[in-house]
Design a protein around this motif. Structure first.
Motif, PDB file in Angstrom:
ATOM      1  N   ILE A   1      47.256  46.620  26.612  1.00  0.00           N
ATOM      2  CA  ILE A   1      46.309  47.041  27.632  1.00  0.00           C
ATOM      3  C   ILE A   1      45.515  48.226  27.071  1.00  0.00           C
ATOM      4  CG2 ILE A   1      46.029  47.911  29.974  1.00  0.00           C
ATOM      5  CD1 ILE A   1      47.021  45.010  29.773  1.00  0.00           C
TER       6      ILE A   1
ATOM      7  N   VAL B   1      40.990  41.828  38.452  1.00  0.00           N
ATOM      8  CA  VAL B   1      42.309  42.431  38.629  1.00  0.00           C
ATOM      9  C   VAL B   1      43.053  41.739  39.774  1.00  0.00           C
ATOM     10  CG1 VAL B   1      43.511  44.539  39.313  1.00  0.00           C
ATOM     11  CG2 VAL B   1      41.610  44.664  37.692  1.00  0.00           C
ATOM     12  N   GLY B   2      44.323  41.420  39.523  1.00  0.00           N
ATOM     13  CA  GLY B   2      45.161  40.781  40.530  1.00  0.00           C
ATOM     14  C   GLY B   2      45.274  39.282  40.386  1.00  0.00           C
TER      15      GLY B   2
ATOM     16  N   ARG C   1      45.239  35.801  37.560  1.00  0.00           N
ATOM     17  CA  ARG C   1      45.994  35.477  36.356  1.00  0.00           C
ATOM     18  C   ARG C   1      45.141  34.674  35.379  1.00  0.00           C
ATOM     19  NH1 ARG C   1      51.609  36.171  36.442  1.00  0.00           N
ATOM     20  NH2 ARG C   1      52.355  37.124  38.403  1.00  0.00           N
TER      21      ARG C   1
ATOM     22  N   TYR D   1      49.530  34.970  32.460  1.00  0.00           N
ATOM     23  CA  TYR D   1      49.611  36.426  32.373  1.00  0.00           C
ATOM     24  C   TYR D   1      48.756  37.073  33.454  1.00  0.00           C
ATOM     25  CZ  TYR D   1      50.031  41.008  30.202  1.00  0.00           C
ATOM     26  OH  TYR D   1      50.313  42.329  29.966  1.00  0.00           O
ATOM     27  N   PRO D   2      49.270  38.115  34.113  1.00  0.00           N
ATOM     28  CA  PRO D   2      48.488  38.784  35.162  1.00  0.00           C
ATOM     29  C   PRO D   2      47.339  39.598  34.578  1.00  0.00           C
ATOM     30  CG  PRO D   2      50.604  39.887  34.831  1.00  0.00           C
ATOM     31  CD  PRO D   2      50.651  38.635  34.024  1.00  0.00           C
ATOM     32  N   LEU D   3      46.208  39.592  35.263  1.00  0.00           N
ATOM     33  CA  LEU D   3      45.021  40.307  34.823  1.00  0.00           C
ATOM     34  C   LEU D   3      45.066  41.739  35.352  1.00  0.00           C
ATOM     35  CD1 LEU D   3      42.336  37.523  35.410  1.00  0.00           C
ATOM     36  CD2 LEU D   3      43.782  37.933  33.400  1.00  0.00           C
ATOM     37  N   ARG D   4      45.046  42.704  34.439  1.00  0.00           N
ATOM     38  CA  ARG D   4      45.155  44.121  34.768  1.00  0.00           C
ATOM     39  C   ARG D   4      43.977  44.880  34.184  1.00  0.00           C
ATOM     40  NH1 ARG D   4      50.541  45.674  31.913  1.00  0.00           N
ATOM     41  NH2 ARG D   4      49.807  47.756  32.532  1.00  0.00           N
ATOM     42  N   HIS D   5      43.655  46.000  34.786  1.00  0.00           N
ATOM     43  CA  HIS D   5      42.619  46.865  34.247  1.00  0.00           C
ATOM     44  C   HIS D   5      42.971  47.243  32.806  1.00  0.00           C
ATOM     45  CE1 HIS D   5      39.481  50.030  34.435  1.00  0.00           C
ATOM     46  NE2 HIS D   5      40.295  50.669  33.605  1.00  0.00           N
TER      47      HIS D   5
ATOM     48  N   LEU E   1      42.783  45.010  30.204  1.00  0.00           N
ATOM     49  CA  LEU E   1      43.000  43.795  29.408  1.00  0.00           C
ATOM     50  C   LEU E   1      41.655  43.293  28.900  1.00  0.00           C
ATOM     51  CD1 LEU E   1      44.971  41.551  28.442  1.00  0.00           C
ATOM     52  CD2 LEU E   1      44.474  40.362  30.591  1.00  0.00           C
TER      53      LEU E   1
ATOM     54  N   THR F   1      38.397  45.035  34.590  1.00  0.00           N
ATOM     55  CA  THR F   1      38.368  46.404  35.110  1.00  0.00           C
ATOM     56  C   THR F   1      38.500  46.395  36.634  1.00  0.00           C
ATOM     57  OG1 THR F   1      36.016  46.749  35.627  1.00  0.00           O
ATOM     58  CG2 THR F   1      36.654  46.846  33.292  1.00  0.00           C
ATOM     59  N   GLU F   2      38.828  47.545  37.179  1.00  0.00           N
ATOM     60  CA  GLU F   2      38.931  47.681  38.629  1.00  0.00           C
ATOM     61  C   GLU F   2      37.594  47.437  39.312  1.00  0.00           C
ATOM     62  OE1 GLU F   2      41.541  47.942  40.341  1.00  0.00           O
ATOM     63  OE2 GLU F   2      43.109  48.682  38.983  1.00  0.00           O
TER      64      GLU F   2
END
Length: 255
Positions: free
Chosen positions: A4, A145-146, A148, A196-200, A202, A245-246
């Motif tokens: 990340i 975000v949130g 996958r 895989y989960p999508l996070r700020h 990535l 990103t957020e």
């Protein structure tokens, strides 16, 4: 292992992405009837050199390849889907061309691809390119975000299938950052809510590869690199490096 990225790292990747975008724009402007694929590679090399960037393509040799890749772009024409080696072939009127390019700058990487026609376009080729762009746009829209990775895959695949296009079997996008190919793999078809989960932070290279004939299989040229459609139908490949990103997906490989 999935890394990340910090916001600072994403900014550095944005600079590498700008180099990629300049290289692709330069190649697109240089592409004309009679121009060789090798000349297009030389044009991209000049852009990378002037930016102080290196190519992640040049010398790259994954397990399937018999020799290291000898160029800074992949140049795939007509029924070649991806990984075409730029050589002495000279562009002809009506060719469909896909160019893939990467750049590493200050330790960070960008990767993108474009597809376009040369000379007088075939309507079917324009429709194929449009469908590929729509698939990419759908994949990017799902990169929030949130969600996958499977949501991106499903979005890309749904557009391709609606257009009756094939998707190159086993190939897709990938994580990207310090190197060109990182985890996670981003298939061009899949099930929503999986993966895989999508996070700020990535960063992913999302890259639909659509074939007009509707088949997913391919054949490999004797060079061990170039992948072609089995039925001789044409193909298109469009790609961007995208940061999760957020504030929503951020495309890093724009001018």
């Amino acid at each position: 292992m999935v890394e990340i990225k910090t916001d600072r790292a994403l900014e550095a990747m944005r600079e590498a992405g700008r180099v990629v975008a300049r290289a692709l724009a330069t190649v697109r402007a240089a592409a004309a009837v009679g121009v060789s694929l090798r000349e297009l590679d030389e044009a991209a090399r000049t852009v990378l050199d002037e930016a102080g960037a290196r190519s992640p393509f040049l010398g790259y040799q994954p397990s399937f390849a018999p020799v290291p890749f000898p160029a800074v772009i992949c140049a795939s024409v007509n029924d070649a889907v991806v990984h075409g080696i730029p050589g002495d072939y000279r562009l002809r009127d009506g060719d469909l061309v896909s160019i893939d390019c990467g750049a590493q700058l200050d330790g960070w990487t960008g990767d993108a691809a474009i597809s376009f026609t040369v000379g007088t376009p075939r309507p079917a080729d324009l429709a194929l390119i449009a469908a590929t762009q729509q698939a990419l746009d759908a994949g990017i829209a799902a990169a929030t975000v949130g969600r996958r990775v499977g949501d991106i895959s499903h979005a890309v695949g749904a557009v391709a299938r609606k257009a009756d296009c094939g998707l190159l079997d086993g190939f897709g996008g990938h994580g990207i950052g310090r190197t060109m190919h990182e985890d996670p793999h981003v298939p061009n078809r899949g099930r929503p809510g999986r993966g895989y989960p999508l996070r700020h932070g990535l960063a992913l290279a999302i890259e639909p590869m659509l074939t007009a004939g509707g088949r997913d299989d391919y054949r490999t040229d004797p060079d061990g690199w170039t992948l072609r459609t089995v039925d001789g139908s044409r193909a298109a490949h469009i790609e961007h490096t995208v940061a999760i990103t957020e504030d929503g997906p951020r495309i890093l490989t724009l001018l």
